[in-house]
Scaffold this motif. Structure first.
Motif, mmCIF file in Angstrom:
data_model
loop_
_atom_site.group_PDB
_atom_site.id
_atom_site.type_symbol
_atom_site.label_atom_id
_atom_site.label_comp_id
_atom_site.label_asym_id
_atom_site.label_seq_id
_atom_site.Cartn_x
_atom_site.Cartn_y
_atom_site.Cartn_z
ATOM 1 N N MET A 1 -23.333 -1.602 -2.185
ATOM 2 C CA MET A 1 -22.058 -0.916 -2.372
ATOM 3 C C MET A 1 -20.901 -1.895 -2.460
ATOM 4 N N THR A 2 -21.089 -3.099 -1.859
ATOM 5 C CA THR A 2 -19.980 -4.052 -1.848
ATOM 6 C C THR A 2 -19.653 -4.590 -3.238
ATOM 7 N N ASP A 3 -20.597 -4.427 -4.206
ATOM 8 C CA ASP A 3 -20.292 -4.888 -5.549
ATOM 9 C C ASP A 3 -19.269 -3.996 -6.242
ATOM 10 N N GLN A 4 -18.930 -2.878 -5.608
ATOM 11 C CA GLN A 4 -17.898 -1.984 -6.123
ATOM 12 C C GLN A 4 -16.539 -2.265 -5.510
ATOM 13 N N ILE A 5 -16.478 -3.224 -4.588
ATOM 14 C CA ILE A 5 -15.264 -3.491 -3.814
ATOM 15 C C ILE A 5 -14.740 -4.883 -4.134
ATOM 16 N N CYS A 6 -13.445 -5.001 -4.331
ATOM 17 C CA CYS A 6 -12.816 -6.315 -4.469
ATOM 18 C C CYS A 6 -11.623 -6.399 -3.525
ATOM 19 N N ILE A 7 -11.086 -7.594 -3.396
ATOM 20 C CA ILE A 7 -9.906 -7.837 -2.568
ATOM 21 C C ILE A 7 -8.741 -8.178 -3.481
ATOM 22 N N VAL A 8 -7.612 -7.517 -3.273
ATOM 23 C CA VAL A 8 -6.393 -7.818 -4.029
ATOM 24 C C VAL A 8 -5.372 -8.424 -3.073
ATOM 25 N N ILE A 9 -4.868 -9.597 -3.431
ATOM 26 C CA ILE A 9 -3.886 -10.300 -2.601
ATOM 27 C C ILE A 9 -2.637 -10.558 -3.435
ATOM 28 N N PRO A 10 -1.553 -9.806 -3.224
ATOM 29 C CA PRO A 10 -0.305 -10.110 -3.923
ATOM 30 C C PRO A 10 0.400 -11.274 -3.228
ATOM 31 N N THR A 11 0.997 -12.151 -4.007
ATOM 32 C CA THR A 11 1.663 -13.301 -3.389
ATOM 33 C C THR A 11 2.954 -13.634 -4.104
ATOM 34 N N TYR A 12 3.942 -14.003 -3.302
ATOM 35 C CA TYR A 12 5.201 -14.518 -3.837
ATOM 36 C C TYR A 12 5.640 -15.679 -2.958
ATOM 37 N N ASN A 13 5.485 -16.896 -3.472
ATOM 38 C CA ASN A 13 5.911 -18.118 -2.783
ATOM 39 C C ASN A 13 5.291 -18.259 -1.395
ATOM 40 N N ASN A 14 3.964 -18.158 -1.338
ATOM 41 C CA ASN A 14 3.221 -18.371 -0.093
ATOM 42 C C ASN A 14 2.347 -19.614 -0.191
ATOM 43 N N ALA A 15 2.893 -20.671 -0.766
ATOM 44 C CA ALA A 15 2.105 -21.884 -0.985
ATOM 45 C C ALA A 15 1.522 -22.443 0.311
ATOM 46 N N GLY A 16 2.198 -22.231 1.417
ATOM 47 C CA GLY A 16 1.725 -22.778 2.689
ATOM 48 C C GLY A 16 0.500 -22.084 3.240
ATOM 49 N N THR A 17 0.193 -20.887 2.793
ATOM 50 C CA THR A 17 -0.911 -20.119 3.375
ATOM 51 C C THR A 17 -1.913 -19.592 2.353
ATOM 52 N N ILE A 18 -1.542 -19.499 1.084
ATOM 53 C CA ILE A 18 -2.376 -18.802 0.112
ATOM 54 C C ILE A 18 -3.759 -19.423 -0.029
ATOM 55 N N GLY A 19 -3.854 -20.747 0.035
ATOM 56 C CA GLY A 19 -5.149 -21.400 -0.104
ATOM 57 C C GLY A 19 -6.113 -20.982 0.985
ATOM 58 N N ARG A 20 -5.647 -21.003 2.221
ATOM 59 C CA ARG A 20 -6.509 -20.625 3.353
ATOM 60 C C ARG A 20 -6.867 -19.146 3.290
ATOM 61 N N VAL A 21 -5.887 -18.300 2.974
ATOM 62 C CA VAL A 21 -6.132 -16.861 2.930
ATOM 63 C C VAL A 21 -7.203 -16.530 1.888
#
Length: 244
Positions: free
Chosen positions: A1-21
């Protein structure tokens, strides 16, 4: 069932954390879609260096609601039926993804709503007040109760939440998603999640207290009116005609 699920991450100027997230989210095995909401910092370069990340980009910055809408549309285009939304600032722990997925397995048609501990020691007082304020209006508009109506950590059943044209562009879109889903007869299931708030000097927020609070207040006023003429009749109809 997990192949039907994705993760959406909106970002605006989060260079300090986006890589780790993104890296930690990818460890779940789920596909990750990042929506670059007109970033002007190093976010795009960081995303370009990450493997197996699908990116949606546009300029200029248009707000979190717009970014979520574009992320949902891209998820649908790629064939996903469910979307988990996470914030790019590191507040949401990838370690809580199994809890959301387990809740989804037990209630596959529900909108899973991450519920933070609003009494945690690191929870800013203004956030606790804002959430209680939001919870009150949500109950008035839907006759339902949720412990946390402001969290962005959720699992959405895309086929149940309907069209996306009505979504507003900024923070208030997440509240509207809950209200309209309730009106459509979607089960809203709270699931405990942790939350991390960095020290004040490290915290990145694009919430504009005066302007955004005014927008949310206007939206609540409109939703209260719509609840009378549309929401409550629609909820009654769905109660009498389940899954219609």
């Amino acid at each position: 069932m997990t192949d039907q699920i994705c993760i959406v991450i909106p970002t605006y100027n989060n260079a300090g954390t986006i890589g780790r997230v993104v890296t930690e989210a990818r460890q779940s095995g789920l596909r990750v879609i990042v929506v670059d909401d007109g970033c002007t910092d190093a976010t795009a370069d960081i995303l370009a260096g990450l493997p197996d990340v699908h990116t949606v980009s546009y300029t200029p910055n248009r707000g979190k609601g717009y970014a979520l809408r574009e992320g949902f549309r891209e998820a649908r285009r790629l064939g996903f039926d469910y979307v988990i939304t996470m914030d790019a600032d590191g507040q949401h722990a990838a370690a809580d993804l199994p809890a959301l997925l387990q809740a989804h397995r037990e209630h596959p048609d529900a909108l899973i709503v991450g519920s933070r501990d609003l009494h945690a020691g690191n929870m800013p007082g203004k956030n606790t007040f804002a959430n209680k304020f939001s919870n009150f209006w949500f109950t008035l508009q839907t006759a339902r109760r949720l412990p946390d109506t402001q969290t962005g950590y959720r699992l959405y059943p895309l086929k149940r939440i309907g069209g996306l044209r009505w979504m507003t562009r900024r923070y208030e879109a997440e509240l509207a998603l809950l209200v309209f889903s309730a009106w459509r007869g979607v089960q809203l299931l709270p699931t405990p999640v942790s939350v991390y708030y960095p020290p004040q000097d490290e915290r990145v927020t694009h919430f504009r207290p005066g302007r955004d609070f005014a927008r949310i207040s206007c939206l609540n006023t409109l939703l209260c009116f719509l609840a009378v003429v549309y929401g409550y009749p629609m909820m009654l109809w769905h109660k009498l005609h389940p899954r219609s």
